[in-house]
Scaffold this motif. Structure first.
Motif, PDB file in Angstrom:
ATOM      1  N   GLY A  24     -78.148 121.026 -32.187  1.00 59.45           N
ATOM      2  CA  GLY A  24     -78.426 120.956 -30.807  1.00 59.45           C
ATOM      3  C   GLY A  24     -77.268 121.907 -30.115  1.00 59.45           C
ATOM      4  O   GLY A  24     -76.336 121.778 -30.528  1.00 59.45           O
ATOM      5  N   GLY A  25     -77.830 122.174 -28.653  1.00 58.78           N
ATOM      6  CA  GLY A  25     -77.044 122.695 -27.823  1.00 58.78           C
ATOM      7  C   GLY A  25     -76.827 121.718 -26.571  1.00 58.78           C
ATOM      8  O   GLY A  25     -77.707 120.973 -26.240  1.00 58.78           O
ATOM      9  N   ARG A  26     -75.527 121.731 -25.837  1.00 59.55           N
ATOM     10  CA  ARG A  26     -75.289 121.042 -24.663  1.00 59.55           C
ATOM     11  C   ARG A  26     -74.645 121.733 -23.707  1.00 59.55           C
ATOM     12  O   ARG A  26     -73.983 122.544 -23.931  1.00 59.55           O
ATOM     13  N   ARG A  27     -75.311 121.451 -22.577  1.00 57.86           N
ATOM     14  CA  ARG A  27     -74.724 121.936 -21.316  1.00 57.86           C
ATOM     15  C   ARG A  27     -73.726 121.046 -20.673  1.00 57.86           C
ATOM     16  O   ARG A  27     -74.118 119.809 -20.237  1.00 57.86           O
ATOM     17  N   VAL A  28     -72.392 121.508 -20.419  1.00 57.62           N
ATOM     18  CA  VAL A  28     -71.217 120.625 -20.124  1.00 57.62           C
ATOM     19  C   VAL A  28     -71.239 120.523 -18.492  1.00 57.62           C
ATOM     20  O   VAL A  28     -71.350 121.629 -17.841  1.00 57.62           O
TER      21      VAL A  28
END
Length: 429
Positions: free
Chosen positions: A121-125
């Motif tokens: 998965g990808g995460r936006r901080v």
């Protein structure tokens, strides 16, 4: 707010740093989660230390909605459930990360089978901004935004190359800001002073130097080898600096053979034993042979100069021979027409040479058109001031009047013969 592109740029500075499990040093040793934590910390964003906790920060982003500065997670250890590897998304489907022991910080692609199979998965901080807006905490799909490195490669060069050219570096930053396409970039570049003052080959060489240093180095070394071979073949004596200058001109300006030889010809010099080598040596020998056959004396400096001009392409052997023939016509005016028609002065002097050798009993090799007596005979001037060479009879008589002739056996035999003739006439023999 930190820009995702700035985060990526900082992470790039750690490329090549060795992997150290548990490492937190962006210069001396780092692991994957340590790289993420330390890079974000520089922009005032505190993240957990380990991958298993970092994946809980922010909110999920689909792969097709990733933008620079997002985090990408993978499950690289199938024996353990959950994420165990993390990287920083750069844009264009690539991410920067510290892979594993023995593999330093590098850039990889999400399209690689290994990472596609292990995608988690990808995460936006929070606290990381991008040019595209986010609404209601949900990621919105945006066109991929390319950073300076990616645009540089899109434009056919490298980031390092653009940084080495101030004018182009400024233009690249404008292109990043406006996300210029190739056509717009090309139009702006062609209007720069750099483009207008450098030929296509120069631009290619300068680009190669920064974009692919290994190939550039090999290209320059090959050019230096070729330059040395050309110098030897021409008979030029060149320093390594001059060889390198020639090689650079061959690569940067695509010099043709004439330009190369004109440069090399400037370094035609006498070597050991005061001789010329290569093409210059061959030319020198031909010039000396031609001058000798025409009865013209040439200095060593004149031979050197003409050999150098010949190598440089400033003159030809035909022109040099024509010049020597003109000199010969001036030195032997009585034979000017014959010389200009192709006569050889040494051949014209041959009958005189035979008389002189026979009468004075000299070796043939010691006599030629340069011998003073022969030269005087060929250039005798009549009482009216016009050229009037001696006849062979006149020349023979002149030689026999020379004190040297009286000491020859021919003179003694002649005296004896005359004496017998006189005695015979007197009836005494």
């Amino acid at each position: 707010m930190a820009r995702g592109e700035d985060i990526v740029e900082l992470a790039r500075k750690s490329l090549g740093v060795k992997y150290v499990w548990g490492g937190n040093d962006l210069r001396n040793g780092i692991d994957c989660s340590g790289l993420v934590q330390q890079v974000y910390r520089r922009y005032g964003i505190e993240l957990p230390r380990v991958t298993y906790d970092q994946i809980n920060v922010g909110y999920s982003v689909q792969p097709n909605k990733l933008r620079p500065g997002d985090l990408v997670f993978f499950d690289t250890d199938r024996k353990r459930g959950g994420p165990d590897h993390v990287g920083i998304y750069m844009g264009g489907g690539r991410f920067i990360h510290a892979p594993r022991p023995g593999s330093p910080v590098k850039i990889s692609s999400l399209s690689e089978g290994y990472y596609m199979d292990r995608w988690m998965g990808g995460r936006r901080v929070p606290g990381v901004a991008a040019d595209a807006a986010s609404g209601g905490g949900e990621a919105v799909e945006v066109a991929p935004r390319l950073d300076a490195h990616e645009l540089a490669e899109t434009y056919g060069a490298s980031y390092a190359f653009f940084k080495s050219q101030p004018e182009l570096w400024k233009l690249l930053n404008q292109a990043v800001e406006g996300q210029w396409d190739d056509a717009k970039w090309s139009a702006h570049v062609k209007n720069t002073k750099w483009w207008k003052t450098n030929s296509e080959t120069v631009r290619q060489a300068k680009t190669l130097e920064k974009t692919d240093p290994a190939t550039y180095k090999a290209t320059m070394e090959a050019a230096r080898v070729a330059a040395r071979q050309i110098a030897v073949k021409a008979g030029a004596i060149m320093s390594e600096k001059n060889i390198s200058n020639l090689a650079r001109n061959m690569v940067y300006y695509n010099w043709n053979e004439q330009q190369v030889m004109n440069y090399v010809g400037q370094y035609i010099e006498f070597g050991k034993n005061h001789v010329l080598g290569g093409m210059a040596g061959q030319a020198a020998r031909e010039i000396k042979r031609e001058a000798y056959s025409l009865g013209v004396q040439v200095s060593e400096q004149s031979v050197l100069n003409n050999a150098a001009y010949l190598v440089r392409g400033v003159t030809t052997m035909e022109k040099i021979q024509a010049s020597l023939r003109q000199q010969a016509a001036g030195l032997y005016p009585a034979f000017a027409d014959q010389i200009e028609a192709g006569a050889n002065v040494q051949q014209l002097a041959e009958p005189y040479r035979q008389v002189l050798a026979q009468e004075l009993q000299l070796p043939d090799t010691d006599i030629d058109a340069f011998s003073p007596r022969i030269k005087q005979a060929l250039n005798r001037v009549g009482s009216d001031g016009t050229p009037r060479p001696m006849t062979l009879t006149e020349f023979t008589d002149a030689v026999r009047n020379d004190p040297q002739w009286r000491r020859t056996t021919a003179a003694a035999d002649r005296a004896v013969g005359i004496g017998r003739q006189v005695l015979a006439q007197m009836g005494l023999v």
